[in-house]
Design a protein around this motif. Structure first.
Motif, PDB file in Angstrom:
ATOM      1  N   ARG A 116     -10.086 -34.328 -49.033  1.00 18.96           N
ATOM      2  CA  ARG A 116     -10.396 -35.160 -50.196  1.00 18.96           C
ATOM      3  C   ARG A 116      -9.857 -36.578 -50.057  1.00 18.96           C
ATOM      4  N   ALA A 117      -8.776 -36.717 -49.318  1.00 22.29           N
ATOM      5  CA  ALA A 117      -8.135 -38.026 -49.194  1.00 22.29           C
ATOM      6  C   ALA A 117      -8.935 -38.926 -48.259  1.00 22.29           C
ATOM      7  N   SER A 118      -8.753 -40.242 -48.399  1.00 22.70           N
ATOM      8  CA  SER A 118      -9.451 -41.183 -47.529  1.00 22.70           C
ATOM      9  C   SER A 118      -8.876 -41.130 -46.120  1.00 22.70           C
ATOM     10  N   THR A 119      -7.600 -40.819 -45.984  1.00 19.78           N
ATOM     11  CA  THR A 119      -6.977 -40.640 -44.671  1.00 19.78           C
ATOM     12  C   THR A 119      -6.096 -39.404 -44.697  1.00 19.78           C
ATOM     13  N   SER A 120      -5.883 -38.815 -43.528  1.00 18.45           N
ATOM     14  CA  SER A 120      -5.035 -37.626 -43.425  1.00 18.45           C
ATOM     15  C   SER A 120      -3.601 -37.997 -43.085  1.00 18.45           C
ATOM     16  N   LYS A 121      -3.383 -39.285 -42.695  1.00 17.71           N
ATOM     17  CA  LYS A 121      -2.058 -39.775 -42.255  1.00 17.71           C
ATOM     18  C   LYS A 121      -1.574 -38.983 -41.039  1.00 17.71           C
ATOM     19  N   THR A 122      -2.514 -38.631 -40.166  1.00 19.31           N
ATOM     20  CA  THR A 122      -2.178 -37.882 -38.957  1.00 19.31           C
ATOM     21  C   THR A 122      -2.816 -38.548 -37.739  1.00 19.31           C
ATOM     22  N   LEU A 123      -2.020 -38.731 -36.691  1.00 19.93           N
ATOM     23  CA  LEU A 123      -2.520 -39.234 -35.415  1.00 19.93           C
ATOM     24  C   LEU A 123      -2.480 -38.095 -34.402  1.00 19.93           C
ATOM     25  N   VAL A 124      -3.518 -37.967 -33.614  1.00 24.33           N
ATOM     26  CA  VAL A 124      -3.545 -36.981 -32.537  1.00 24.33           C
ATOM     27  C   VAL A 124      -3.249 -37.691 -31.219  1.00 24.33           C
ATOM     28  N   VAL A 125      -2.306 -37.149 -30.460  1.00 22.28           N
ATOM     29  CA  VAL A 125      -1.998 -37.675 -29.128  1.00 22.28           C
ATOM     30  C   VAL A 125      -2.441 -36.637 -28.106  1.00 22.28           C
ATOM     31  N   MET A 126      -3.437 -36.977 -27.297  1.00 26.09           N
ATOM     32  CA  MET A 126      -3.942 -36.060 -26.277  1.00 26.09           C
ATOM     33  C   MET A 126      -3.174 -36.297 -24.973  1.00 26.09           C
ATOM     34  N   VAL A 127      -2.477 -35.249 -24.518  1.00 25.74           N
ATOM     35  CA  VAL A 127      -1.606 -35.342 -23.351  1.00 25.74           C
ATOM     36  C   VAL A 127      -2.149 -34.444 -22.244  1.00 25.74           C
ATOM     37  N   VAL A 163       6.454 -42.008 -23.542  1.00 24.34           N
ATOM     38  CA  VAL A 163       5.362 -42.667 -24.262  1.00 24.34           C
ATOM     39  C   VAL A 163       5.226 -42.066 -25.664  1.00 24.34           C
ATOM     40  N   ILE A 164       5.294 -40.745 -25.732  1.00 22.71           N
ATOM     41  CA  ILE A 164       5.183 -40.051 -27.024  1.00 22.71           C
ATOM     42  C   ILE A 164       6.320 -40.450 -27.957  1.00 22.71           C
ATOM     43  N   SER A 165       7.506 -40.639 -27.407  1.00 21.02           N
ATOM     44  CA  SER A 165       8.646 -41.072 -28.219  1.00 21.02           C
ATOM     45  C   SER A 165       8.355 -42.416 -28.892  1.00 21.02           C
ATOM     46  N   GLY A 166       7.748 -43.337 -28.155  1.00 17.51           N
ATOM     47  CA  GLY A 166       7.384 -44.630 -28.734  1.00 17.51           C
ATOM     48  C   GLY A 166       6.318 -44.496 -29.805  1.00 17.51           C
ATOM     49  N   ILE A 167       5.342 -43.626 -29.576  1.00 15.46           N
ATOM     50  CA  ILE A 167       4.289 -43.384 -30.571  1.00 15.46           C
ATOM     51  C   ILE A 167       4.897 -42.823 -31.849  1.00 15.46           C
ATOM     52  N   GLU A 168       5.764 -41.832 -31.704  1.00 20.05           N
ATOM     53  CA  GLU A 168       6.410 -41.184 -32.854  1.00 20.05           C
ATOM     54  C   GLU A 168       7.157 -42.197 -33.705  1.00 20.05           C
ATOM     55  N   ALA A 169       7.886 -43.094 -33.067  1.00 14.81           N
ATOM     56  CA  ALA A 169       8.706 -44.060 -33.815  1.00 14.81           C
ATOM     57  C   ALA A 169       7.847 -44.943 -34.711  1.00 14.81           C
ATOM     58  N   VAL A 170       6.764 -45.462 -34.154  1.00 13.92           N
ATOM     59  CA  VAL A 170       5.882 -46.346 -34.930  1.00 13.92           C
ATOM     60  C   VAL A 170       5.136 -45.558 -36.006  1.00 13.92           C
ATOM     61  N   ALA A 171       4.645 -44.373 -35.644  1.00 18.57           N
ATOM     62  CA  ALA A 171       3.885 -43.559 -36.593  1.00 18.57           C
ATOM     63  C   ALA A 171       4.739 -43.171 -37.793  1.00 18.57           C
ATOM     64  N   GLN A 172       5.948 -42.739 -37.526  1.00 16.73           N
ATOM     65  CA  GLN A 172       6.837 -42.309 -38.611  1.00 16.73           C
ATOM     66  C   GLN A 172       7.140 -43.466 -39.560  1.00 16.73           C
ATOM     67  N   ALA A 173       7.397 -44.634 -38.988  1.00 14.97           N
ATOM     68  CA  ALA A 173       7.705 -45.804 -39.826  1.00 14.97           C
ATOM     69  C   ALA A 173       6.518 -46.189 -40.706  1.00 14.97           C
ATOM     70  N   ALA A 174       5.291 -45.891 -40.233  1.00 13.92           N
ATOM     71  CA  ALA A 174       4.085 -46.232 -40.991  1.00 13.92           C
ATOM     72  C   ALA A 174       3.624 -45.087 -41.890  1.00 13.92           C
ATOM     73  N   GLY A 175       4.371 -43.998 -41.913  1.00 19.53           N
ATOM     74  CA  GLY A 175       4.018 -42.876 -42.777  1.00 19.53           C
ATOM     75  C   GLY A 175       3.005 -41.914 -42.195  1.00 19.53           C
ATOM     76  N   SER A 220       2.084 -38.748 -39.456  1.00 27.54           N
ATOM     77  CA  SER A 220       2.603 -37.671 -38.628  1.00 27.54           C
ATOM     78  C   SER A 220       1.831 -37.656 -37.311  1.00 27.54           C
ATOM     79  N   VAL A 221       2.430 -37.042 -36.288  1.00 25.46           N
ATOM     80  CA  VAL A 221       1.827 -37.012 -34.955  1.00 25.46           C
ATOM     81  C   VAL A 221       1.585 -35.573 -34.539  1.00 25.46           C
ATOM     82  N   LEU A 222       0.369 -35.293 -34.131  1.00 29.09           N
ATOM     83  CA  LEU A 222       0.015 -33.975 -33.609  1.00 29.09           C
ATOM     84  C   LEU A 222      -0.212 -34.100 -32.108  1.00 29.09           C
TER      85      LEU A 222
END
Length: 330
Positions: free
Chosen positions: A55-66, A77-89, A91-93
């Motif tokens: 229902r929401a316009s965004t899920s607030k989830t980023l997928v990282v394909m490894v 690399v994932i550690s850097g992604i997590e830091a920015v994603a968390q600060a922006a609200g 989550s990372v899958l």
């Protein structure tokens, strides 16, 4: 399990008011919010997060394909992604694709069905088997190769490899072996180009027999070292296309009685933490792995929010680090 109807009944309000309180609380009076919170607590109500995401316009989830979740470089690399994603609200899958296109398709479908907002792909762009970019699917390739046709973050792999090989040539080595990644891997192609450029500039002919194919994992470095040791005129220096293969190759050479760097010089690529502590310490190129992740996440979040990043391609600087594993030709 309590439902939204149970909460409405307990609070004495309509299900519409309960739904509004969960998704747009500023439109519900404080008095009703108190009733709803009390009912939720009493009934231990757990909202259906999957339904909320649809229902929401965004899920607030980023997928990282490894492609290989055990790879130490990808972990940074994932550690850097997590830091920015968390600060922006966000989550990372993590999606461990194991280099499977079918697994990649599954994660792409998550964005197409709005279970996730966008994708960061840690597999470099393969022209003949690329699933991305797809219109309507925000995506960024992190640790990409040259020629990636969409948003990407990388270093100049050609220049970095050229720097390593020029260092070995400067030490007097003319017969320089290569332990590569898989031959069709875009990183392998770029790094081999840098190797060839350095040889050409020094007037040294390229010899394909001095290139042994690995797969960026430890065991292939060990296997390649074994193959080189069987050569009647083996190289005196080695450029390994990542640190894992370089460290394993050093062990293989040492087990055969060679001293490093007195007998053989070995250089790697990536500057993993362990490269500073092996004996001898490893000469290598330092990729800014965490910064690559951070930039990729920033770029993807901008795309999700409807902004256009300043550039489709970000090329970050690398650092060449000389340590104990390389020395003059004897």
């Amino acid at each position: 399990m309590a439902t939204i109807k149970d909460v409405a009944r307990e609070a004495g309000l309509s299900t519409g008011t309960i739904s509004k309180a969960l998704h747009d609380p500023q439109k519900v009076s404080r008095k009703n919010q108190v009733k709803i919170e009390a009912a939720i607590k009493k009934l231990n109500y757990k909202p259906n997060m999957l339904a909320q995401k649809f229902r929401a316009s965004t899920s607030k989830t980023l997928v990282v394909m490894v492609p290989d979740i055990a790879n130490l470089f990808f972990a940074k690399v994932i550690s850097g992604i997590e830091a920015v994603a968390q600060a922006a609200g966000f989550s990372v899958l993590l999606g461990d694709t194991k280099d499977s296109l079918e697994r990649e398709r599954e994660f792409i479908r998550m964005v197409e069905t709005r279970l996730a907002d966008g994708l960061i792909n840690l597999r470099p762009y393969y022209k003949d088997e690329a699933l991305l970019p797809i219109k309507g699917v925000p995506s960024v390739t992190a640790s990409s190769s040259s020629g990636t046709p969409s948003y990407s973050v990388r270093i100049d792999n050609v220049a970095a490899s050229e720097k390593i090989v020029k260092h070995l040539i400067g030490l007097g080595h003319k017969r320089i072996g290569v332990i590569s990644g898989l031959h069709h891997n875009p990183h392998t192609i770029d790094r081999l180009e840098g190797y060839k450029k350095a040889l050409s500039q020094a007037g040294i002919d390229y010899d394909e027999d001095l290139v042994v194919e690995g797969d960026f994992n430890y065991w292939s470095g060990l296997s390649a070292a074994e193959q080189f040791c069987q050569m009647p005129n083996m190289p005196t220096a080695f450029f390994c296309m990542n640190d894992e293969m370089a460290i394993a190759a050093m062990k293989g050479f040492i087990d055969k009685g060679f001293c490093i760097p007195q007998d053989l010089s070995v250089a790697g690529f990536d500057d993993m933490d362990v490269s500073r502590y092996v004996v001898p310490t490893l000469t290598t190129v330092a990729q800014p792995a965490e910064k690559i992740g951070e930039k990729a996440a920033e770029m993807l979040i901008s795309l999700i929010q409807g902004d256009t990043p300043k550039s489709e391609e970000v090329i970050l600087p690398f650092e060449f680090i000389i340590r104990e594993s390389t020395g003059p030709f004897q």
